[in-house]
Design a protein around this motif. Structure first.
Motif, mmCIF file in Angstrom:
data_model
loop_
_atom_site.group_PDB
_atom_site.id
_atom_site.type_symbol
_atom_site.label_atom_id
_atom_site.label_comp_id
_atom_site.label_asym_id
_atom_site.label_seq_id
_atom_site.Cartn_x
_atom_site.Cartn_y
_atom_site.Cartn_z
ATOM 1 N N GLN A 30 48.691 74.871 -64.547
ATOM 2 C CA GLN A 30 47.540 75.568 -63.981
ATOM 3 C C GLN A 30 46.288 74.711 -64.100
ATOM 4 O O GLN A 30 46.049 74.077 -65.125
ATOM 5 C CB GLN A 30 47.311 76.895 -64.701
ATOM 6 N N ILE A 31 45.525 74.697 -63.034
ATOM 7 C CA ILE A 31 44.210 74.062 -63.025
ATOM 8 C C ILE A 31 43.305 74.994 -62.248
ATOM 9 O O ILE A 31 43.666 75.455 -61.171
ATOM 10 C CB ILE A 31 44.250 72.651 -62.415
ATOM 11 N N GLY A 32 42.157 75.275 -62.795
ATOM 12 C CA GLY A 32 41.285 76.257 -62.149
ATOM 13 C C GLY A 32 41.992 77.592 -62.085
ATOM 14 O O GLY A 32 42.502 78.083 -63.075
ATOM 15 N N GLY A 33 42.092 78.154 -60.922
ATOM 16 C CA GLY A 33 42.735 79.450 -60.773
ATOM 17 C C GLY A 33 44.060 79.392 -60.049
ATOM 18 O O GLY A 33 44.529 80.399 -59.546
ATOM 19 N N TYR A 34 44.677 78.210 -59.981
ATOM 20 C CA TYR A 34 45.942 78.090 -59.257
ATOM 21 C C TYR A 34 46.872 77.105 -59.972
ATOM 22 O O TYR A 34 46.469 76.399 -60.888
ATOM 23 C CB TYR A 34 45.710 77.633 -57.816
ATOM 24 N N TYR A 35 48.137 77.075 -59.530
ATOM 25 C CA TYR A 35 49.142 76.178 -60.095
ATOM 26 C C TYR A 35 49.444 75.037 -59.138
ATOM 27 O O TYR A 35 49.446 75.220 -57.923
ATOM 28 C CB TYR A 35 50.439 76.932 -60.396
ATOM 29 N N PHE A 36 49.697 73.842 -59.688
ATOM 30 C CA PHE A 36 50.060 72.680 -58.896
ATOM 31 C C PHE A 36 51.287 72.020 -59.520
ATOM 32 O O PHE A 36 51.594 72.241 -60.693
ATOM 33 C CB PHE A 36 48.905 71.682 -58.805
ATOM 34 N N ILE A 37 51.984 71.220 -58.747
ATOM 35 C CA ILE A 37 53.183 70.545 -59.229
ATOM 36 C C ILE A 37 52.785 69.443 -60.204
ATOM 37 O O ILE A 37 51.992 68.566 -59.882
ATOM 38 C CB ILE A 37 54.006 69.957 -58.068
ATOM 39 N N PHE A 38 53.379 69.502 -61.401
ATOM 40 C CA PHE A 38 53.131 68.499 -62.424
ATOM 41 C C PHE A 38 54.272 67.488 -62.490
ATOM 42 O O PHE A 38 54.043 66.294 -62.579
ATOM 43 C CB PHE A 38 52.932 69.174 -63.782
ATOM 44 N N LEU A 61 54.645 79.407 -54.767
ATOM 45 C CA LEU A 61 54.483 79.848 -56.151
ATOM 46 C C LEU A 61 53.152 80.570 -56.341
ATOM 47 O O LEU A 61 53.099 81.637 -56.949
ATOM 48 C CB LEU A 61 54.593 78.685 -57.124
ATOM 49 N N ASN A 62 52.080 80.004 -55.806
ATOM 50 C CA ASN A 62 50.769 80.642 -55.955
ATOM 51 C C ASN A 62 50.725 81.992 -55.241
ATOM 52 O O ASN A 62 50.096 82.927 -55.732
ATOM 53 C CB ASN A 62 49.666 79.712 -55.458
ATOM 54 N N LYS A 63 51.404 82.105 -54.128
ATOM 55 C CA LYS A 63 51.481 83.383 -53.419
ATOM 56 C C LYS A 63 52.214 84.420 -54.270
ATOM 57 O O LYS A 63 51.766 85.557 -54.400
ATOM 58 C CB LYS A 63 52.206 83.203 -52.082
ATOM 59 N N ASP A 64 53.323 84.021 -54.872
ATOM 60 C CA ASP A 64 54.114 84.920 -55.705
ATOM 61 C C ASP A 64 53.351 85.367 -56.949
ATOM 62 O O ASP A 64 53.518 86.495 -57.410
ATOM 63 C CB ASP A 64 55.418 84.235 -56.105
ATOM 64 N N LEU A 65 52.484 84.510 -57.476
ATOM 65 C CA LEU A 65 51.719 84.832 -58.684
ATOM 66 C C LEU A 65 50.377 85.499 -58.383
ATOM 67 O O LEU A 65 49.630 85.821 -59.296
ATOM 68 C CB LEU A 65 51.482 83.565 -59.512
ATOM 69 N N GLY A 66 50.038 85.655 -57.111
ATOM 70 C CA GLY A 66 48.776 86.283 -56.742
ATOM 71 C C GLY A 66 47.576 85.363 -56.854
ATOM 72 O O GLY A 66 46.448 85.827 -56.987
ATOM 73 N N MET A 67 47.794 84.059 -56.798
ATOM 74 C CA MET A 67 46.717 83.080 -56.920
ATOM 75 C C MET A 67 46.502 82.300 -55.624
ATOM 76 O O MET A 67 45.949 81.213 -55.625
ATOM 77 C CB MET A 67 47.029 82.112 -58.062
ATOM 78 N N LEU A 68 46.947 82.866 -54.520
ATOM 79 C CA LEU A 68 46.890 82.167 -53.245
ATOM 80 C C LEU A 68 45.465 81.892 -52.783
ATOM 81 O O LEU A 68 45.178 80.812 -52.250
ATOM 82 C CB LEU A 68 47.653 82.957 -52.177
ATOM 83 N N ASP A 69 44.545 82.822 -53.009
ATOM 84 C CA ASP A 69 43.154 82.604 -52.594
ATOM 85 C C ASP A 69 42.550 81.385 -53.281
ATOM 86 O O ASP A 69 41.885 80.570 -52.643
ATOM 87 C CB ASP A 69 42.311 83.843 -52.889
ATOM 88 N N ALA A 70 42.774 81.245 -54.576
ATOM 89 C CA ALA A 70 42.252 80.089 -55.313
ATOM 90 C C ALA A 70 42.904 78.795 -54.825
ATOM 91 O O ALA A 70 42.245 77.761 -54.738
ATOM 92 C CB ALA A 70 42.487 80.268 -56.807
ATOM 93 N N TYR A 71 44.196 78.866 -54.501
ATOM 94 C CA TYR A 71 44.896 77.674 -54.011
ATOM 95 C C TYR A 71 44.348 77.236 -52.650
ATOM 96 O O TYR A 71 44.142 76.053 -52.410
ATOM 97 C CB TYR A 71 46.401 77.936 -53.911
ATOM 98 N N ILE A 72 44.102 78.175 -51.774
ATOM 99 C CA ILE A 72 43.583 77.855 -50.445
ATOM 100 C C ILE A 72 42.158 77.300 -50.527
ATOM 101 O O ILE A 72 41.781 76.414 -49.764
ATOM 102 C CB ILE A 72 43.651 79.094 -49.525
#
Length: 78
Positions: A30-38, A61-72
């Motif tokens: 996780q970075i900020g409010g979303y997840y990225f591939i490490f 993954l971010n969509k499934d966790l409810g973090m899609l807005d932060a990812y976009i």
């Protein structure tokens, strides 16, 4: 591409498996409010994901966790 399964791992990471790469375990951080591939475990030379595959995995993954807005709305978009 579909997200088959995800689970929490050590140190606030998430492990996920996707249907197009069932032999690969993708580790997210996780970075900020979303997840990225490490990192990825189980890659083969014959079947390496493209950049589009990476983005799709992060999106699902971010969509499934409810973090899609932060990812976009992240700073780096391509």
């Amino acid at each position: 591409m579909k997200l088959i399964n995800w689970s929490y791992a050590k140190r606030y990471n998430i492990k996920a498996v996707f249907d197009e790469f069932p032999h690969v375990v993708v580790l997210f951080r996780q970075i900020g409010g979303y997840y990225f591939i490490f990192s990825m475990k189980g890659l083969t030379k014959e079947h390496i994901p493209t950049r589009q595959d990476y983005v799709r995995m992060e999106y699902l993954l971010n969509k499934d966790l409810g973090m899609l807005d932060a990812y976009i709305e992240r700073k780096y978009k391509k």
